[in-house]
Write a protein that holds these residues in place. Structure first.
Motif, PDB file in Angstrom:
ATOM      1  N   GLY A 426     -26.967  40.310 -26.817  1.00 32.82           N
ATOM      2  CA  GLY A 426     -26.432  41.601 -27.204  1.00 32.82           C
ATOM      3  C   GLY A 426     -26.882  42.005 -28.597  1.00 32.82           C
ATOM      4  N   PRO A 427     -26.496  43.202 -29.041  1.00 33.55           N
ATOM      5  CA  PRO A 427     -26.991  43.743 -30.311  1.00 33.55           C
ATOM      6  C   PRO A 427     -26.713  42.840 -31.514  1.00 33.55           C
ATOM      7  CG  PRO A 427     -25.999  45.489 -29.010  1.00 33.55           C
ATOM      8  CD  PRO A 427     -25.705  44.212 -28.287  1.00 33.55           C
ATOM      9  N   LEU A 428     -25.566  42.189 -31.574  1.00 31.63           N
ATOM     10  CA  LEU A 428     -25.239  41.393 -32.752  1.00 31.63           C
ATOM     11  C   LEU A 428     -25.969  40.059 -32.792  1.00 31.63           C
ATOM     12  CD1 LEU A 428     -21.447  42.120 -33.330  1.00 31.63           C
ATOM     13  CD2 LEU A 428     -23.447  43.151 -34.418  1.00 31.63           C
ATOM     14  N   GLN A 429     -26.712  39.738 -31.758  1.00 29.67           N
ATOM     15  CA  GLN A 429     -27.575  38.544 -31.797  1.00 29.67           C
ATOM     16  C   GLN A 429     -29.009  38.898 -32.202  1.00 29.67           C
ATOM     17  OE1 GLN A 429     -25.261  38.811 -28.929  1.00 29.67           O
ATOM     18  NE2 GLN A 429     -24.032  37.672 -30.416  1.00 29.67           N
ATOM     19  N   LEU A 430     -29.259  40.172 -32.427  1.00 28.81           N
ATOM     20  CA  LEU A 430     -30.620  40.591 -32.756  1.00 28.81           C
ATOM     21  C   LEU A 430     -31.070  40.051 -34.113  1.00 28.81           C
ATOM     22  CD1 LEU A 430     -30.463  44.290 -31.572  1.00 28.81           C
ATOM     23  CD2 LEU A 430     -31.952  42.525 -30.613  1.00 28.81           C
ATOM     24  N   ASP A 431     -32.315  39.656 -34.162  1.00 33.44           N
ATOM     25  CA  ASP A 431     -32.973  39.213 -35.391  1.00 33.44           C
ATOM     26  C   ASP A 431     -34.448  39.537 -35.239  1.00 33.44           C
ATOM     27  OD1 ASP A 431     -33.416  38.112 -37.874  1.00 33.44           O
ATOM     28  OD2 ASP A 431     -32.343  36.251 -37.456  1.00 33.44           O
ATOM     29  N   HIS A 432     -35.255  39.141 -36.226  1.00 36.44           N
ATOM     30  CA  HIS A 432     -36.683  39.425 -36.170  1.00 36.44           C
ATOM     31  C   HIS A 432     -37.285  38.903 -34.869  1.00 36.44           C
ATOM     32  CE1 HIS A 432     -36.494  40.168 -40.553  1.00 36.44           C
ATOM     33  NE2 HIS A 432     -35.623  39.193 -40.531  1.00 36.44           N
ATOM     34  N   GLY A 433     -37.979  39.781 -34.140  1.00 33.41           N
ATOM     35  CA  GLY A 433     -38.685  39.360 -32.934  1.00 33.41           C
ATOM     36  C   GLY A 433     -37.807  39.138 -31.727  1.00 33.41           C
ATOM     37  N   THR A 434     -36.738  39.928 -31.605  1.00 35.02           N
ATOM     38  CA  THR A 434     -35.847  39.790 -30.453  1.00 35.02           C
ATOM     39  C   THR A 434     -35.533  41.157 -29.863  1.00 35.02           C
ATOM     40  OG1 THR A 434     -33.840  39.909 -31.809  1.00 35.02           O
ATOM     41  CG2 THR A 434     -34.785  37.712 -31.435  1.00 35.02           C
ATOM     42  N   TRP A 435     -34.938  41.130 -28.660  1.00 30.98           N
ATOM     43  CA  TRP A 435     -34.536  42.375 -28.016  1.00 30.98           C
ATOM     44  C   TRP A 435     -33.369  42.089 -27.089  1.00 30.98           C
ATOM     45  CZ3 TRP A 435     -35.105  43.753 -22.674  1.00 30.98           C
ATOM     46  CH2 TRP A 435     -35.653  42.748 -21.881  1.00 30.98           C
ATOM     47  N   CYS A 436     -32.665  43.160 -26.710  1.00 26.23           N
ATOM     48  CA  CYS A 436     -31.581  43.025 -25.736  1.00 26.23           C
ATOM     49  C   CYS A 436     -31.561  44.255 -24.845  1.00 26.23           C
ATOM     50  CB  CYS A 436     -30.232  42.824 -26.432  1.00 26.23           C
ATOM     51  SG  CYS A 436     -29.637  44.260 -27.360  1.00 26.23           S
ATOM     52  N   ARG A 437     -31.011  44.074 -23.681  1.00 23.98           N
ATOM     53  CA  ARG A 437     -30.899  45.182 -22.717  1.00 23.98           C
ATOM     54  C   ARG A 437     -29.635  45.990 -23.003  1.00 23.98           C
ATOM     55  NH1 ARG A 437     -34.348  43.524 -18.184  1.00 23.98           N
ATOM     56  NH2 ARG A 437     -34.915  41.325 -18.508  1.00 23.98           N
ATOM     57  N   THR A 438     -29.702  47.290 -22.697  1.00 25.45           N
ATOM     58  CA  THR A 438     -28.537  48.161 -22.780  1.00 25.45           C
ATOM     59  C   THR A 438     -28.431  48.939 -21.474  1.00 25.45           C
ATOM     60  OG1 THR A 438     -29.695  50.107 -23.657  1.00 25.45           O
ATOM     61  CG2 THR A 438     -28.988  48.429 -25.244  1.00 25.45           C
ATOM     62  N   THR A 439     -27.344  49.667 -21.328  1.00 23.85           N
ATOM     63  CA  THR A 439     -27.182  50.464 -20.111  1.00 23.85           C
ATOM     64  C   THR A 439     -28.215  51.583 -20.034  1.00 23.85           C
ATOM     65  OG1 THR A 439     -25.537  51.822 -21.247  1.00 23.85           O
ATOM     66  CG2 THR A 439     -24.719  49.964 -19.951  1.00 23.85           C
ATOM     67  N   GLN A 440     -28.734  52.007 -21.211  1.00 24.40           N
ATOM     68  CA  GLN A 440     -29.714  53.097 -21.240  1.00 24.40           C
ATOM     69  C   GLN A 440     -31.153  52.604 -21.285  1.00 24.40           C
ATOM     70  OE1 GLN A 440     -27.823  55.221 -24.687  1.00 24.40           O
ATOM     71  NE2 GLN A 440     -28.094  57.000 -23.359  1.00 24.40           N
ATOM     72  N   GLY A 441     -31.350  51.376 -21.719  1.00 27.01           N
ATOM     73  CA  GLY A 441     -32.711  50.880 -21.870  1.00 27.01           C
ATOM     74  C   GLY A 441     -32.718  49.561 -22.601  1.00 27.01           C
ATOM     75  N   SER A 442     -33.126  49.569 -23.884  1.00 24.41           N
ATOM     76  CA  SER A 442     -33.184  48.323 -24.642  1.00 24.41           C
ATOM     77  C   SER A 442     -33.145  48.619 -26.137  1.00 24.41           C
ATOM     78  CB  SER A 442     -34.446  47.544 -24.293  1.00 24.41           C
ATOM     79  OG  SER A 442     -35.605  48.324 -24.552  1.00 24.41           O
ATOM     80  N   ILE A 443     -32.766  47.597 -26.896  1.00 22.15           N
ATOM     81  CA  ILE A 443     -32.821  47.639 -28.352  1.00 22.15           C
ATOM     82  C   ILE A 443     -33.748  46.520 -28.792  1.00 22.15           C
ATOM     83  CG2 ILE A 443     -31.536  47.478 -30.506  1.00 22.15           C
ATOM     84  CD1 ILE A 443     -29.048  48.373 -29.019  1.00 22.15           C
ATOM     85  N   VAL A 444     -34.670  46.855 -29.676  1.00 18.34           N
ATOM     86  CA  VAL A 444     -35.688  45.899 -30.097  1.00 18.34           C
ATOM     87  C   VAL A 444     -35.661  45.787 -31.622  1.00 18.34           C
ATOM     88  CG1 VAL A 444     -38.116  45.254 -29.950  1.00 18.34           C
ATOM     89  CG2 VAL A 444     -37.099  46.676 -28.147  1.00 18.34           C
ATOM     90  N   CYS A 445     -35.709  44.554 -32.119  1.00 12.93           N
ATOM     91  CA  CYS A 445     -35.745  44.291 -33.553  1.00 12.93           C
ATOM     92  C   CYS A 445     -37.019  43.514 -33.868  1.00 12.93           C
ATOM     93  CB  CYS A 445     -34.508  43.492 -33.975  1.00 12.93           C
ATOM     94  SG  CYS A 445     -34.473  43.031 -35.720  1.00 12.93           S
ATOM     95  N   PHE A 446     -37.829  44.035 -34.778  1.00 10.54           N
ATOM     96  CA  PHE A 446     -39.112  43.407 -35.072  1.00 10.54           C
ATOM     97  C   PHE A 446     -39.545  43.759 -36.485  1.00 10.54           C
ATOM     98  CE2 PHE A 446     -39.789  47.608 -33.420  1.00 10.54           C
ATOM     99  CZ  PHE A 446     -40.886  48.125 -34.085  1.00 10.54           C
ATOM    100  N   ASP A 447     -40.513  43.053 -36.988  1.00  7.09           N
ATOM    101  CA  ASP A 447     -41.065  43.341 -38.308  1.00  7.09           C
ATOM    102  C   ASP A 447     -42.157  44.398 -38.156  1.00  7.09           C
ATOM    103  OD1 ASP A 447     -39.363  41.514 -39.436  1.00  7.09           O
ATOM    104  OD2 ASP A 447     -40.835  39.890 -39.480  1.00  7.09           O
ATOM    105  N   LEU A 448     -41.837  45.602 -38.603  1.00  9.14           N
ATOM    106  CA  LEU A 448     -42.769  46.719 -38.506  1.00  9.14           C
ATOM    107  C   LEU A 448     -43.892  46.528 -39.529  1.00  9.14           C
ATOM    108  CD1 LEU A 448     -43.251  49.659 -37.344  1.00  9.14           C
ATOM    109  CD2 LEU A 448     -41.994  50.465 -39.359  1.00  9.14           C
TER     110      LEU A 448
END
Length: 461
Positions: A426-448
């Motif tokens: 889920g969102p609160l487990q996100l860190d660099h280089g991770t992603w999670c699914r949502t009801t609408q799509g996904s949330i992605v966390c990465f080093d831009l």
């Protein structure tokens, strides 16, 4: 005894000046500059979906208790207002307290901004001598800032003296002793970008002389309140010139009403070229409710966050997702050796930790970088990919993408190299280089990365 802070006093004065025709009614409306096109399918979220926290410390420097030395100088200009018993205030805020404070904050993950006034109240120069202290004591104090504070705190000059304005050609205060030559009040009024740049650069070079790099500046009291466009541009020019900082920032504004306290990204230009430019205004969201700028006015934890964890200023800001930037003055944190302000801060941190699991402490410069990337990165979306063109690199960049096909996202850089991203619950487990699914799509966390990159979704195996 006056209990209003210098910054609050000058903020109130802005309204009077505007009513009298001496100031623009759009004082806080610096130019935003360029903004890129964005896909409606992608939203940039807070870093790692967390709400940033930061702690701004004003009126700090090496050894000198600024309140003790500045009050009689303020009283020369406003004798009826500055009646505090300055002789009774300690002349020093000892390094033993700096160490205790810095170590506690490091252990609890606290980050922010720590001023080093380079010629505090004209007492002495941090790159030369500090009368009343030995050369060894001054060097030890500077080394403590370099090793203990700098990893977690941005260092800012708070102009040069925080009291009398300095003639940068002579290095001496101007002879006229009036409001017009006080940094806190009239000195900045009517100054051009070039004049302010010269003044800022003088302060920055003093910090550079002692190995304290800066990415931003802090204004003392009401400095710059009537020349805000010039202040913003001079911040960019001086910090870029002296330190080569990519994203200069400044602290000038503090709001405790219903105005937004989100950082303002100003004067953005050159977003598609090799030399993108912008300056970021960091905005405080609290008053100094710790111990005051003079260390004489006891504060209250409840003004920040109440015992039931529901009331106070910080929940107001955190619950709407804006960075909660606390503001204090160093003499009030020390509070004449009683450490009352420090103890208030400890309890604030304890209550925040009990109330929230979605906070992240950041330096002012880290917030500035994130907001610059957030507002200035070009983002486009196709059927199975999202493309970015970023003027600035940014760690922990977090986006929510609507409706990509079921699959695994991969980050691809300009060189074609691919990085597989790890799925989390889920969102609160996100860190660099991770992603999670949502009801609408996904949330992605990465080093831009700076320049072009893209997220590509590949069908699940």
């Amino acid at each position: 005894m006056v209990t209003t802070s210098r910054r609050q006093f000058l903020q109130a004065g802005i309204g009077l000046a505007a009513a009298s025709g001496f100031a623009s009614p759009n004082l806080v409306a610096q130019e935003p500059g360029d903004r890129p096109k964005r896909s409606d399918l992608v939203r940039v979220l807070n870093p790692k979906t967390r709400v940033p926290l930061s702690f701004i410390i004003d009126d700090s420097t090496c050894l000198v208790n600024l309140a003790h030395f500045c009050i009689p100088q303020f009283a020369e200009v406003f004798p009826d207002q500055y009646l505090q018993p300055w002789q009774e205030l300690p002349r020093e805020i000892p390094d033993s307290f700096v160490r205790s404070f810095g170590e506690w904050c490091h252990d609890h993950g606290v980050k922010g901004k720590y001023s080093i006034v380079p010629y505090p109240a004209c007492v002495g120069w941090i790159d030369r001598e500090m009368p009343g202290w030995s050369r060894r004591q001054l060097e030890d104090s500077l080394q403590l800032v370099r090793t203990l504070m700098m990893p977690d705190w941005d260092i800012h000059p708070e102009m040069i003296t925080h009291t009398w304005a300095i003639n940068t050609k002579t290095g001496r205060p101007y002879e006229e002793r009036t409001e017009r030559f006080m940094e806190n009040w009239g000195f900045s009024v009517g100054k051009s970008v070039d004049e302010l740049t010269d003044y800022f650069a003088y302060a920055l070079r003093l910090l550079k002389n002692v190995g304290l790099p800066c990415e931003g500046v802090t204004t003392p009291g009401g400095f710059g309140s009537r020349v805000l466009p010039e202040l913003s541009q001079a911040t960019f020019e001086s910090v870029r010139d002296v330190f080569g900082a990519e994203i200069p920032h400044y602290f000038r504004h503090l709001y405790t009403d219903d105005r937004s306290v989100a950082p303002r990204v100003e004067y953005a230009s050159g977003l598609d070229g090799d030399d993108p430019r912008c300056v970021v205004s960091i905005i405080g969201c609290t008053g100094d409710w710790f111990g005051g700028w003079d260390g004489l006015t006891p504060g209250s934890v409840d003004q920040f966050i109440t015992e039931d964890l529901k009331g106070g200023r910080l929940p107001e800001v955190i619950d709407r997702g804006e960075p909660a930037v606390l503001v204090c003055h160093w003499p009030g944190i020390y509070f004449n050796g009683d450490e009352l302000g420090f103890n208030i801060f400890k309890e604030i941190v304890a209550r925040l930790n009990a109330a929230y699991d979605n906070l992240i402490w950041m330096k002012n410069s880290e917030i500035a970088r994130y907001w610059a990337a957030r507002e200035l990165t070009t983002i486009s979306a196709d059927a199975d990919q999202v493309s970015f063109r970023a003027p600035y690199a940014c760690p922990g960049f977090t986006v929510e993408v609507d409706g990509p096909p079921p699959g695994l996202p991969t980050l691809q850089g300009a060189d074609g190299a691919s990085i597989s991203l790890r799925e989390v619950r889920g969102p609160l487990q996100l860190d660099h280089g991770t992603w999670c699914r949502t009801t609408q799509g996904s949330i992605v966390c990465f080093d831009l990365s700076k320049g072009p990159s893209r997220l590509v979704w590949k069908t699940d195996a």
